[in-house]
Design a protein around this motif. Structure first.
Motif, PDB file in Angstrom:
ATOM      1  N   ASP A   1      -8.110  -6.638   0.174  1.00  0.00           N
ATOM      2  CA  ASP A   1      -7.077  -6.597   1.209  1.00  0.00           C
ATOM      3  C   ASP A   1      -5.751  -6.175   0.560  1.00  0.00           C
ATOM      4  N   PRO A   2      -5.278  -4.957   0.846  1.00  0.00           N
ATOM      5  CA  PRO A   2      -4.068  -4.490   0.162  1.00  0.00           C
ATOM      6  C   PRO A   2      -2.825  -5.300   0.512  1.00  0.00           C
ATOM      7  N   ASP A   3      -2.870  -6.004   1.623  1.00  0.00           N
ATOM      8  CA  ASP A   3      -1.692  -6.803   1.999  1.00  0.00           C
ATOM      9  C   ASP A   3      -1.582  -8.100   1.210  1.00  0.00           C
TER      10      ASP A   3
ATOM     11  N   HIS B   1      -3.720  -2.401   8.224  1.00  0.00           N
ATOM     12  CA  HIS B   1      -2.961  -3.241   7.291  1.00  0.00           C
ATOM     13  C   HIS B   1      -1.462  -2.951   7.417  1.00  0.00           C
ATOM     14  N   PHE B   2      -0.666  -3.971   7.058  1.00  0.00           N
ATOM     15  CA  PHE B   2       0.792  -3.768   7.050  1.00  0.00           C
ATOM     16  C   PHE B   2       1.170  -2.661   6.068  1.00  0.00           C
ATOM     17  N   MET B   3       0.457  -2.618   4.937  1.00  0.00           N
ATOM     18  CA  MET B   3       0.833  -1.621   3.926  1.00  0.00           C
ATOM     19  C   MET B   3       0.768  -0.205   4.504  1.00  0.00           C
ATOM     20  N   LEU B   4      -0.321   0.082   5.240  1.00  0.00           N
ATOM     21  CA  LEU B   4      -0.458   1.433   5.805  1.00  0.00           C
ATOM     22  C   LEU B   4       0.611   1.680   6.871  1.00  0.00           C
ATOM     23  N   LYS B   5       0.866   0.648   7.658  1.00  0.00           N
ATOM     24  CA  LYS B   5       1.921   0.764   8.681  1.00  0.00           C
ATOM     25  C   LYS B   5       3.263   1.082   7.999  1.00  0.00           C
ATOM     26  N   GLU B   6       3.547   0.358   6.936  1.00  0.00           N
ATOM     27  CA  GLU B   6       4.849   0.526   6.272  1.00  0.00           C
ATOM     28  C   GLU B   6       4.946   1.868   5.544  1.00  0.00           C
ATOM     29  N   ILE B   7       3.817   2.346   5.042  1.00  0.00           N
ATOM     30  CA  ILE B   7       3.806   3.682   4.435  1.00  0.00           C
ATOM     31  C   ILE B   7       4.208   4.713   5.501  1.00  0.00           C
ATOM     32  N   HIS B   8       3.672   4.513   6.707  1.00  0.00           N
ATOM     33  CA  HIS B   8       3.965   5.463   7.786  1.00  0.00           C
ATOM     34  C   HIS B   8       5.349   5.273   8.401  1.00  0.00           C
ATOM     35  N   GLU B   9       5.982   4.178   8.111  1.00  0.00           N
ATOM     36  CA  GLU B   9       7.349   3.971   8.620  1.00  0.00           C
ATOM     37  C   GLU B   9       8.394   4.674   7.759  1.00  0.00           C
TER      38      GLU B   9
ATOM     39  N   LEU C   1       1.779   1.203 -10.935  1.00  0.00           N
ATOM     40  CA  LEU C   1       1.967  -0.191 -10.496  1.00  0.00           C
ATOM     41  C   LEU C   1       1.212  -0.441  -9.186  1.00  0.00           C
ATOM     42  N   LYS C   2       1.279   0.523  -8.275  1.00  0.00           N
ATOM     43  CA  LYS C   2       0.613   0.343  -6.973  1.00  0.00           C
ATOM     44  C   LYS C   2      -0.889   0.183  -7.147  1.00  0.00           C
ATOM     45  N   ILE C   3      -1.497   1.036  -7.973  1.00  0.00           N
ATOM     46  CA  ILE C   3      -2.965   0.975  -8.081  1.00  0.00           C
ATOM     47  C   ILE C   3      -3.407  -0.264  -8.871  1.00  0.00           C
ATOM     48  N   LYS C   4      -2.557  -0.706  -9.784  1.00  0.00           N
ATOM     49  CA  LYS C   4      -2.849  -1.949 -10.522  1.00  0.00           C
ATOM     50  C   LYS C   4      -2.824  -3.135  -9.587  1.00  0.00           C
ATOM     51  N   GLU C   5      -1.746  -3.248  -8.820  1.00  0.00           N
ATOM     52  CA  GLU C   5      -1.541  -4.498  -8.083  1.00  0.00           C
ATOM     53  C   GLU C   5      -2.443  -4.650  -6.868  1.00  0.00           C
ATOM     54  N   ILE C   6      -2.877  -3.567  -6.263  1.00  0.00           N
ATOM     55  CA  ILE C   6      -3.728  -3.768  -5.079  1.00  0.00           C
ATOM     56  C   ILE C   6      -5.182  -3.336  -5.268  1.00  0.00           C
ATOM     57  N   ALA C   7      -5.446  -2.394  -6.190  1.00  0.00           N
ATOM     58  CA  ALA C   7      -6.841  -1.956  -6.381  1.00  0.00           C
ATOM     59  C   ALA C   7      -7.416  -2.489  -7.693  1.00  0.00           C
ATOM     60  N   TYR C   8      -6.585  -3.200  -8.459  1.00  0.00           N
ATOM     61  CA  TYR C   8      -7.009  -3.831  -9.722  1.00  0.00           C
ATOM     62  C   TYR C   8      -7.632  -2.837 -10.694  1.00  0.00           C
TER      63      TYR C   8
ATOM     64  N   ALA D   1      -3.544   4.442  -3.887  1.00  0.00           N
ATOM     65  CA  ALA D   1      -3.737   3.022  -4.221  1.00  0.00           C
ATOM     66  C   ALA D   1      -4.296   2.272  -3.009  1.00  0.00           C
ATOM     67  N   TYR D   2      -3.734   2.567  -1.857  1.00  0.00           N
ATOM     68  CA  TYR D   2      -4.174   1.889  -0.634  1.00  0.00           C
ATOM     69  C   TYR D   2      -5.670   2.140  -0.384  1.00  0.00           C
ATOM     70  N   TYR D   3      -6.068   3.409  -0.405  1.00  0.00           N
ATOM     71  CA  TYR D   3      -7.473   3.734  -0.093  1.00  0.00           C
ATOM     72  C   TYR D   3      -8.415   3.238  -1.193  1.00  0.00           C
ATOM     73  N   ALA D   4      -7.935   3.211  -2.432  1.00  0.00           N
ATOM     74  CA  ALA D   4      -8.786   2.683  -3.521  1.00  0.00           C
ATOM     75  C   ALA D   4      -9.024   1.187  -3.301  1.00  0.00           C
ATOM     76  N   ALA D   5      -7.995   0.470  -2.886  1.00  0.00           N
ATOM     77  CA  ALA D   5      -8.153  -0.975  -2.620  1.00  0.00           C
ATOM     78  C   ALA D   5      -9.152  -1.189  -1.482  1.00  0.00           C
ATOM     79  N   VAL D   6      -8.989  -0.415  -0.408  1.00  0.00           N
ATOM     80  CA  VAL D   6      -9.875  -0.560   0.753  1.00  0.00           C
ATOM     81  C   VAL D   6     -11.313  -0.215   0.360  1.00  0.00           C
ATOM     82  N   GLU D   7     -11.463   0.869  -0.382  1.00  0.00           N
ATOM     83  CA  GLU D   7     -12.782   1.315  -0.857  1.00  0.00           C
ATOM     84  C   GLU D   7     -13.477   0.211  -1.672  1.00  0.00           C
ATOM     85  N   LYS D   8     -12.692  -0.522  -2.454  1.00  0.00           N
ATOM     86  CA  LYS D   8     -13.265  -1.584  -3.289  1.00  0.00           C
ATOM     87  C   LYS D   8     -13.402  -2.911  -2.543  1.00  0.00           C
ATOM     88  N   GLY D   9     -13.005  -2.912  -1.276  1.00  0.00           N
ATOM     89  CA  GLY D   9     -13.179  -4.108  -0.450  1.00  0.00           C
ATOM     90  C   GLY D   9     -12.078  -5.151  -0.600  1.00  0.00           C
TER      91      GLY D   9
END
Ligand code: M6R
Length: 360
Positions: A346-348, A7-15, A236-243, A336-344
Motif C-alpha cells: 500500500d503506497p499510502d 490511493h492518495f498518492m496517485l491522487k496527489e501526483i495528479h494534483e 527515495l520514492k522507490i525505497k520508501e514505498i516499493a522497498y 515508484a507508485y506502480y512498483a509498490a502496487v505491483e509488489k502488493g
C-alpha cells in the motif's frame, strides 16, 4: 475523498499541475518575496536545509541559486546542522524547507542558527506551523493537504517556489543574464501545463517499466548538476514505498567505486536534465554502465541523444533546465507508485514511516 483514485498518492501526483500553478500565483503576488530576496542578496553566507524530500528541494535551490544568482548557497541535511553551525553568524541567512513545518530535525537546526544571530526564511505548506512561527519570513507553497506519506506534490511546489526565488535573487545580484531570465520566466509561467503534459506522456511507460524494475532488489539513480536532487528524490520514492534498495549519486562518481556492483541487468536510471552540456557528459556515464550489461533507463527531454544508448527511455517535455524537477520527477513518482502496487504494497502506508517526524 480519494476522488476515484485507488490511493492518495496517485491522487496527489495528479494534483500537481494545479498545485504548482497555485504556488506560482501565490509567489508572484507575495509581498514577502522582496523581503526574502533582500535578505538573501545582502547575506554574507546563505544556507539551505531540510530533511528527506525537503532536503532535495533545498539542494535544488543551492544549485539554481548558485547558477542563476552567482551566489554560493550551502545546502545541508537538517539533522547535520552541528557540522555547519560553527561558521554561521550574524549576517548569514538560513532557508528551512519543511512541508509540514513540524519536522524536529529542521526545527532544531532553525533554533540553533537563530541563536547565532542568523536570519531565517522558511518554505512551508502549513500555515502557522512551528517552523514558520519561529522564522523571520515564511514563504508558503500551496499544495493543499498531502495525505500520502510519500511527498509528491509538496516537492514540485517547493521546487517551483524556490526556482522563482532563485530568479528573483539573480535579478537582485545582477548576475542573471536577460535572455536566461526571459527563458526561465516563460517556462515557469507554464509550469502547470508542463507537469500536466509530463503526467499524460509518462504514465503508461512508467507503469510498464515498474513491472520490470519491481523484480530487482537494488538500483542506481544517477544524474549530474540540476538533475542530481531529482535522481535522489526518485531513489527515495522507490525505497520508501516499493522497498527496493536504490542509491543515488552524481554520475561522475561511478568509476570511483559504485560501478563495482554493476552486473548484467542491474537497473540504472539516468535523469537527463534539460541541459545539453550535462546531457553530453551523461552520455559517457550511460556508455560505461552499458558496457557492464546494466539495464539502463533514461528520463529526459524528447529527442535526447541518449535515447539510442539506453534500454528504455521515458521522454518528458523539453523546457528550461531549472525546471527539471517539475518534469523529470513525475515519471519517477509514478515508477515508484506502480512498483509498490505491483509488489502488493500500500503506497499510502509505507512501513516504519510517519508523515511528520516530530522526534529527533
Ligand atoms: O514535513 P517535512 O517536509 O519537513 O518532512 C521532511 C521529510 O520527513 C519528508 O520529506 C520525507 O522524506 C517524505 N515523506 C518522503 O517522501
Amino acid at each position: 475523498e480519494k476522488s476515484g483514485y485507488p490511493h492518495f498518492m496517485l491522487k496527489e501526483i495528479h494534483e500537481q499541475p494545479r498545485a504548482v500553478m497555485e504556488t506560482l500565483h501565490g509567489a508572484l503576488h507575495d509581498q514577502l518575496i522582496p523581503e526574502a530576496v533582500e535578505l538573501l542578496a545582502n547575506a554574507e553566507k546563505v544556507y539551505v536545509t531540510g530533511a528527506g524530500t525537503s532536503f532535495h528541494a533545498a539542494e535544488h535551490f543551492s544549485i539554481t541559486g548558485t547558477r542563476l544568482a552567482g551566489k554560493p548557497i550551502i545546502s545541508f541535511i537538517s539533522s547535520e546542522y552541528d557540522t555547519y553551525l560553527p561558521a554561521a553568524g550574524e549576517g548569514d541567512v538560513l532557508i528551512v524547507v519543511s512541508q509540514s513545518g513540524e519536522t524536529m530535525d529542521s526545527l532544531k537546526a532553525l533554533r540553533a542558527f537563530k541563536r547565532k544571530g542568523v536570519r531565517v526564511i522558511s518554505v512551508s505548506n502549513v500555515i502557522d506551523s512551528a517552523i514558520p512561527r519561529e522564522s523571520h519570513v515564511t514563504l508558503y507553497t500551496r499544495a493543499g493537504p498531502e495525505i500520502g506519506v510519500a511527498a509528491t506534490k509538496t516537492f514540485t511546489t517547493q521546487t517551483t517556489l524556490l526556482t522563482y526565488l532563485a530568479v528573483r535573487l539573480g535579478e537582485a545580484t545582477g548576475q542573471l543574464d536577460a535572455g536566461e531570465r526571459e527563458g526561465i520566466l516563460r517556462s515557469i509561467s507554464s509550469a502547470g501545463e508542463l507537469v500536466k503534459k509530463a503526467l499524460e506522456d509518462t504514465g503508461e511507460r512508467a507503469k510498464k517499466l515498474a513491472s520490470a524494475i519491481s523484480r530487482s532488489s537494488s538500483a542506481y539513480y544517477l544524474s549530474r548538476g540540476v538533475g542530481v536532487p531529482v535522481a535522489k528524490e526518485g531513489a527515495l520514492k522507490i525505497k520508501e514505498i516499493a522497498y527496493i534498495h536504490a542509491e543515488s549519486y552524481p554520475a561522475g562518481e561511478s568509476k570511483h567505486g559504485p560501478i563495482a556492483l554493476v552486473e548484467k541487468s542491474f537497473p540504472v536510471v539516468f535523469v537527463i536534465p534539460n541541459d545539453t552540456y550535462l546531457e553530453t557528459l551523461l552520455l559517457g556515464n550511460i556508455e560505461e554502465m552499458k558496457a557492464r550489461g546494466a539495464f539502463t533507463v533514461g528520463v529526459g527531454p524528447e529527442g535526447s541523444r541518449a535515447v539510442e544508448l539506453l534500454n528504455d527511455y521515458i521522454p518528458v517535455p523539453r523546457t528550461h533546465w531549472a525546471l527539471t524537477p517539475l518534469t523529470h520527477t513525475i515519471p519517477l513518482q509514478l515508477l515508484a507508485y506502480y512498483a509498490a502496487v505491483e509488489k502488493g504494497f500500500d503506497p499510502d502506508k509505507p512501513r516504519n514511516l510517519a508523515k511528520t517526524v516530530t522526534v529527533e
